[in-house]
Design a protein around this motif. Structure first.
Motif, PDB file in Angstrom:
ATOM      1  N   LEU A   1      -1.425   7.892   3.069  1.00 37.32           N
ATOM      2  CA  LEU A   1      -2.588   7.546   4.032  1.00 37.32           C
ATOM      3  C   LEU A   1      -3.288   6.566   4.006  1.00 37.32           C
ATOM      4  CD1 LEU A   1      -4.782   8.566   5.802  1.00 37.32           C
ATOM      5  CD2 LEU A   1      -6.634   9.282   3.515  1.00 37.32           C
ATOM      6  N   THR A   2      -3.554   5.148   5.257  1.00 37.85           N
ATOM      7  CA  THR A   2      -3.566   3.888   5.606  1.00 37.85           C
ATOM      8  C   THR A   2      -5.090   3.291   4.987  1.00 37.85           C
ATOM      9  OG1 THR A   2      -3.347   4.181   7.932  1.00 37.85           O
ATOM     10  CG2 THR A   2      -1.238   3.183   6.254  1.00 37.85           C
ATOM     11  N   CYS A   3      -5.422   2.438   4.841  1.00 36.03           N
ATOM     12  CA  CYS A   3      -7.098   2.126   5.386  1.00 36.03           C
ATOM     13  C   CYS A   3      -7.251   2.192   6.629  1.00 36.03           C
ATOM     14  CB  CYS A   3      -7.216   1.400   4.336  1.00 36.03           C
ATOM     15  SG  CYS A   3      -6.696   0.815   2.956  1.00 36.03           S
TER      16      CYS A   3
ATOM     17  N   HIS B   1       1.199  -1.331  -0.024  1.00 36.22           N
ATOM     18  CA  HIS B   1      -0.056   0.155   0.011  1.00 36.22           C
ATOM     19  C   HIS B   1       0.839   1.072   0.191  1.00 36.22           C
ATOM     20  CE1 HIS B   1      -4.113   2.329   0.467  1.00 36.22           C
ATOM     21  NE2 HIS B   1      -3.074   3.339   1.359  1.00 36.22           N
TER      22      HIS B   1
ATOM     23  N   CYS C   1      -4.019   9.221  -0.845  1.00 34.59           N
ATOM     24  CA  CYS C   1      -4.557   7.840  -0.724  1.00 34.59           C
ATOM     25  C   CYS C   1      -3.588   6.886  -1.775  1.00 34.59           C
ATOM     26  CB  CYS C   1      -5.716   7.371  -0.987  1.00 34.59           C
ATOM     27  SG  CYS C   1      -6.512   5.249  -1.850  1.00 34.59           S
TER      28      CYS C   1
ATOM     29  N   GLY D   1      -3.651   2.975  -2.633  1.00 36.11           N
ATOM     30  CA  GLY D   1      -4.766   1.976  -2.410  1.00 36.11           C
ATOM     31  C   GLY D   1      -5.434   2.618  -4.308  1.00 36.11           C
TER      32      GLY D   1
ATOM     33  N   CYS E   1      -7.931   5.164   7.635  1.00 35.14           N
ATOM     34  CA  CYS E   1      -8.746   6.200   6.607  1.00 35.14           C
ATOM     35  C   CYS E   1     -10.341   5.580   7.183  1.00 35.14           C
ATOM     36  CB  CYS E   1      -8.301   6.052   5.427  1.00 35.14           C
ATOM     37  SG  CYS E   1      -9.479   6.870   4.201  1.00 35.14           S
TER      38      CYS E   1
ATOM     39  N   TYR F   1     -14.239   5.449   0.223  1.00 35.49           N
ATOM     40  CA  TYR F   1     -13.934   6.829  -0.525  1.00 35.49           C
ATOM     41  C   TYR F   1     -15.494   6.731  -1.465  1.00 35.49           C
ATOM     42  CZ  TYR F   1     -12.158  10.222  -3.816  1.00 35.49           C
ATOM     43  OH  TYR F   1     -11.629  11.501  -4.535  1.00 35.49           O
TER      44      TYR F   1
ATOM     45  N   CYS G   1     -12.877   1.738  -3.694  1.00 34.43           N
ATOM     46  CA  CYS G   1     -13.346   1.783  -2.618  1.00 34.43           C
ATOM     47  C   CYS G   1     -14.412   2.285  -1.736  1.00 34.43           C
ATOM     48  CB  CYS G   1     -11.782   2.378  -1.968  1.00 34.43           C
ATOM     49  SG  CYS G   1     -12.006   3.021  -0.495  1.00 34.43           S
TER      50      CYS G   1
HETATM   51 FE1  SF4 Z   1      -9.797   3.795   0.650  1.00 28.67          FE
HETATM   52 FE2  SF4 Z   1      -8.720   5.355   1.958  1.00 28.67          FE
HETATM   53 FE3  SF4 Z   1      -7.789   2.721   2.005  1.00 28.67          FE
HETATM   54 FE4  SF4 Z   1      -7.945   4.767  -0.089  1.00 28.67          FE
HETATM   55  S1  SF4 Z   1      -6.766   4.708   2.491  1.00 28.67           S
HETATM   56  S2  SF4 Z   1      -8.050   3.043  -0.228  1.00 28.67           S
HETATM   57  S3  SF4 Z   1      -9.821   5.830   0.210  1.00 28.67           S
HETATM   58  S4  SF4 Z   1     -10.204   3.475   2.708  1.00 28.67           S
END
Ligand code: SF4
Length: 364
Positions: free
Chosen positions: A328-330, A289, A323, A294, A333, A302, A299
């Motif tokens: 930004l990690t899931c 990731h 992302c 991402g 997020c 998102y 998603c």
């Molecule tokens: Fe979805 Fe947020 Fe992960 Fe990106 S960082 S894939 S927007 S959950």
């Protein structure tokens, strides 16, 4: 045609190809008309509303301060979720202009097509739907909410319009069979009357915001409007929005708790778990990731930001870019998503208390 996919309002295929459908049925891309609006709604700006028919008529009303009607029916069948909220957001947007809002409650259709009794529909419509519509910000001024079974203007118009369509046409559009009860076959004509009846009072453009699965109704309504020369109806306009993906990746559905966030959900450990286990566009491992970033387009989290939780385009872009870059990690997020959701639901829950009383007043 044999083998050809039939899109009917009763059954939605999950892999509907919007582009193919648009071309086939002459729906125009919404993006081509977007710059005609001074302040388009976020669902318009972000391509969630992707198609239209004759929206030019509505643009003219918005820009010229002229009156128009928006008709958006409801068929309550369970708890109201975030997918349903999208339509209410649009109604509220049009209330900023000179729109008269009509909200038919399809109790006749629910009875004929699904065997649900009238009292149950009424209770569900008031306590679940109308209450939430008001709590979300729909104002009752210039809004007419009615039960189809109680509106004699609509029923009388439907009886007259029924002469303008035959059984073969209904079968071709809706796929009715020899087993279908006559009420169910007649239900779409009531909906046509729902859409056309505002023009009996005053000839004006009417807009119907729908999902693409409802297009057969729109086409039928426009055809019938054109056949009724005596009424001189303006062909109704329509817009088409995307469906929200369910939390688990399929369709969002009231009957599958795990797929939806409901407007009456309370902030809770259970809700937190639901958000934390949403299908995301994150990579298999944290390392990947960080390295590859991402895929927000795939998603569900998102999508919640895009459709509902982030109104500011700059903030949304920042989430998107963070992302994509892997910054930004899931986990973080989803935590942010739950916080935003909690704030939204707390506020809505408070407003619903007052809204419930107002909702009962309307249909008493
Ligand atoms: Fe979805 Fe947020 Fe992960 Fe990106 S960082 S894939 S927007 S959950």
């Amino acid at each position: 045609q044999k083998g050809e996919r039939l899109i009917t309002p009763w059954e939605v295929s999950e892999d509907i190809d919007y582009k193919e459908t648009m071309e086939k049925f002459g729906i125009k891309p919404f993006k081509d008309i977007l710059n005609k609006l001074e302040t388009p709604h976020r669902l318009m700006r972000r391509g969630v509303i992707f198609g239209h028919r004759d929206f030019e008529n509505i643009v003219e009303c918005i820009r010229g301060g002229k009156r128009f009607a928006v008709v958006s029916g409801m068929m309550p069948s369970g708890r109201m979720h975030f997918g349903h909220k999208m339509v209410v957001d649009q109604l509220i947007y049009y209330q900023n202009y000179n729109a008269e809002i009509y909200i038919p409650i399809a109790d006749l259709e629910a009875y004929w097509a699904r065997g649900i009794d009238f009292e149950r529909i009424k209770k569900l419509a008031v306590e679940e739907y109308i209450t939430n519509y008001i709590a979300l910000g729909l104002t009752l001024k210039n809004t007419r909410i009615y039960l189809q079974s109680q509106n004699s203007v609509v029923k009388d118009l439907a009886l007259k319009l029924a002469k303008r369509v035959n059984l073969s046409e209904m079968k071709a559009i809706y796929g009715f069979s020899g087993e279908t009860n006559i009420g169910h076959i007649f239900a779409p004509i009531i909906q046509v009357a729902d859409i056309l009846h505002p023009q009996l009072e005053e000839r004006m453009p009417v807009l119907v915001p729908v999902g693409i699965d409802q297009d057969p109704h729109i086409r039928l309504t426009r055809d019938i409007a054109g056949r009724c020369k005596e009424y001189n109806f303006i062909h109704p306009s329509s817009t088409y929005h995307r469906f929200m993906t369910g939390l688990t990746g399929g369709k969002m559905s009231s009957s599958k708790e795990e797929t939806a966030i409901f407007l009456s959900d309370k902030p809770s450990e259970e809700l937190r778990k639901k958000v934390m286990s949403c299908k995301t566009g994150g990579r298999e491992t944290l390392e990947d990731h960080r390295k590859y970033g991402g895929v927000p387009e795939k998603c569900v989290v998102y999508e919640l930001y895009l459709y509902h939780l982030v109104d500011d385009d700059r903030e949304l872009r920042e989430i998107y870019e963070r992302c994509r870059s892997g910054d930004l990690t899931c986990g973080r997020c989803k935590k942010l998503c739950y916080e935003k959701l909690t704030e939204f639901l707390k506020d809505l829950n408070e407003r619903r208390e007052v809204a419930r009383e107002q909702a009962w007043e309307i249909l008493r």
